[in-house]
Design a protein around this motif. Structure first.
Motif, PDB file in Angstrom:
ATOM      1  N   ASP A   1     -13.329 -14.825  -7.884  1.00 19.17           N
ATOM      2  CA  ASP A   1     -12.394 -14.012  -7.113  1.00 19.17           C
ATOM      3  C   ASP A   1     -13.104 -13.355  -5.934  1.00 19.17           C
ATOM      4  O   ASP A   1     -12.588 -13.345  -4.809  1.00 19.17           O
ATOM      5  CB  ASP A   1     -11.743 -12.955  -8.009  1.00 19.17           C
TER       6      ASP A   1
ATOM      7  N   MET B   1     -13.706 -16.143  -3.385  1.00 16.99           N
ATOM      8  CA  MET B   1     -12.476 -16.635  -2.762  1.00 16.99           C
ATOM      9  C   MET B   1     -11.863 -15.620  -1.791  1.00 16.99           C
ATOM     10  O   MET B   1     -11.212 -15.999  -0.827  1.00 16.99           O
ATOM     11  CB  MET B   1     -11.412 -16.973  -3.827  1.00 16.99           C
ATOM     12  N   ASN B   2     -12.047 -14.352  -2.059  1.00 12.22           N
ATOM     13  CA  ASN B   2     -11.421 -13.304  -1.257  1.00 12.22           C
ATOM     14  C   ASN B   2     -12.411 -12.586  -0.342  1.00 12.22           C
ATOM     15  O   ASN B   2     -12.146 -11.481   0.131  1.00 12.22           O
ATOM     16  CB  ASN B   2     -10.709 -12.303  -2.177  1.00 12.22           C
ATOM     17  N   ASN B   3     -13.546 -13.213  -0.093  1.00 11.60           N
ATOM     18  CA  ASN B   3     -14.582 -12.617   0.739  1.00 11.60           C
ATOM     19  C   ASN B   3     -14.168 -12.595   2.207  1.00 11.60           C
ATOM     20  O   ASN B   3     -13.996 -13.638   2.821  1.00 11.60           O
ATOM     21  CB  ASN B   3     -15.894 -13.379   0.573  1.00 11.60           C
ATOM     22  N   THR B   4     -14.001 -11.384   2.724  1.00 13.13           N
ATOM     23  CA  THR B   4     -13.696 -11.211   4.150  1.00 13.13           C
ATOM     24  C   THR B   4     -14.828 -10.447   4.828  1.00 13.13           C
ATOM     25  O   THR B   4     -14.726 -10.106   5.999  1.00 13.13           O
ATOM     26  CB  THR B   4     -12.391 -10.413   4.331  1.00 13.13           C
TER      27      THR B   4
ATOM     28  N   ILE C   1     -14.364  -5.568  -2.096  1.00 14.49           N
ATOM     29  CA  ILE C   1     -13.116  -5.838  -2.808  1.00 14.49           C
ATOM     30  C   ILE C   1     -13.053  -4.904  -4.016  1.00 14.49           C
ATOM     31  O   ILE C   1     -14.001  -4.850  -4.818  1.00 14.49           O
ATOM     32  CB  ILE C   1     -13.048  -7.312  -3.261  1.00 14.49           C
TER      33      ILE C   1
ATOM     34  N   ASP D   1      -7.994  -4.529  -7.451  1.00 11.79           N
ATOM     35  CA  ASP D   1      -7.371  -5.701  -6.839  1.00 11.79           C
ATOM     36  C   ASP D   1      -7.726  -6.965  -7.618  1.00 11.79           C
ATOM     37  O   ASP D   1      -6.867  -7.820  -7.850  1.00 11.79           O
ATOM     38  CB  ASP D   1      -7.807  -5.856  -5.375  1.00 11.79           C
ATOM     39  N   ILE D   2      -8.976  -7.070  -8.025  1.00 13.62           N
ATOM     40  CA  ILE D   2      -9.413  -8.238  -8.802  1.00 13.62           C
ATOM     41  C   ILE D   2      -8.677  -8.256 -10.141  1.00 13.62           C
ATOM     42  O   ILE D   2      -8.157  -9.291 -10.557  1.00 13.62           O
ATOM     43  CB  ILE D   2     -10.940  -8.235  -9.008  1.00 13.62           C
TER      44      ILE D   2
ATOM     45  N   ARG E   1      -5.092  -9.433  -9.605  1.00 13.69           N
ATOM     46  CA  ARG E   1      -4.993 -10.879  -9.330  1.00 13.69           C
ATOM     47  C   ARG E   1      -5.326 -11.722 -10.555  1.00 13.69           C
ATOM     48  O   ARG E   1      -4.698 -12.740 -10.797  1.00 13.69           O
ATOM     49  CB  ARG E   1      -5.947 -11.263  -8.189  1.00 13.69           C
ATOM     50  N   GLN E   2      -6.333 -11.295 -11.309  1.00 17.23           N
ATOM     51  CA  GLN E   2      -6.800 -12.077 -12.449  1.00 17.23           C
ATOM     52  C   GLN E   2      -6.077 -11.733 -13.754  1.00 17.23           C
ATOM     53  O   GLN E   2      -6.308 -12.368 -14.776  1.00 17.23           O
ATOM     54  CB  GLN E   2      -8.310 -11.899 -12.635  1.00 17.23           C
TER      55      GLN E   2
END
Length: 143
Positions: free
Chosen positions: A16, A19-22, A26, A30-31, A34-35
């Motif tokens: 996660d 995949m969500n690395n901006t 994070i 949030d993780i 999503r998970q």
């Protein structure tokens, strides 16, 4: 060998983050959302990952976690060994075996081959490969 929820969730957590690395941290909430994993359970797992320097903690209102390396530098084996310990199917093929019957055991060959196969698989898959698989799976993969 059976991988516990701790090992499976650690892998999902790391994936996660990848995949969500901006470039921005994070949040664990949030993780968790999503998970669909308890944030309390993820706190225990992230603590282990943070201590091993697999992730970096960023404090503050916009804080959270980021990977300390590129996704291609993490293998599934690294993550599972950190959270699960040895992945050996039996004690006699671990790093420091304590079995007195090892030299007279015909089945040792089976355990060694099984151990080698397990290690080959988990050490041969990176987070980057899991990311690519996930993107293909959800139909977002572009060449």
């Amino acid at each position: 060998m059976k991988i516990s929820t701790k090992g499976r969730y650690a892998l999902r957590l790391m994936l996660d983050l990848a995949m969500n690395n901006t470039g921005e941290p994070i949040s664990l909430k949030d993780i968790a959302k999503r998970q669909e994993i308890s944030d309390k359970y993820l706190e225990q797992i992230i603590s282990v990952l943070n201590k091993a320097k697999y992730v970096k903690s960023v404090r503050g209102a916009q804080g959270g976690y980021i990977l300390t390396k590129k996704p291609e530098e993490y293998t599934v084996g690294m993550i599972l060994r950190l959270t699960e310990g040895s992945l050996a199917p039996v004690a006699c093929v671990e790093e420091d075996p304590q079995c007195g019957k090892m030299h007279d055991c015909a089945s040792l060959m089976v355990w060694k081959k099984l151990n080698d196969a397990i290690n080959e698989v988990v050490d041969g898959i990176t987070l980057e490969e899991l990311m690519e698989y996930e993107m293909q799976r959800v139909g977002e993969y572009v060449i």
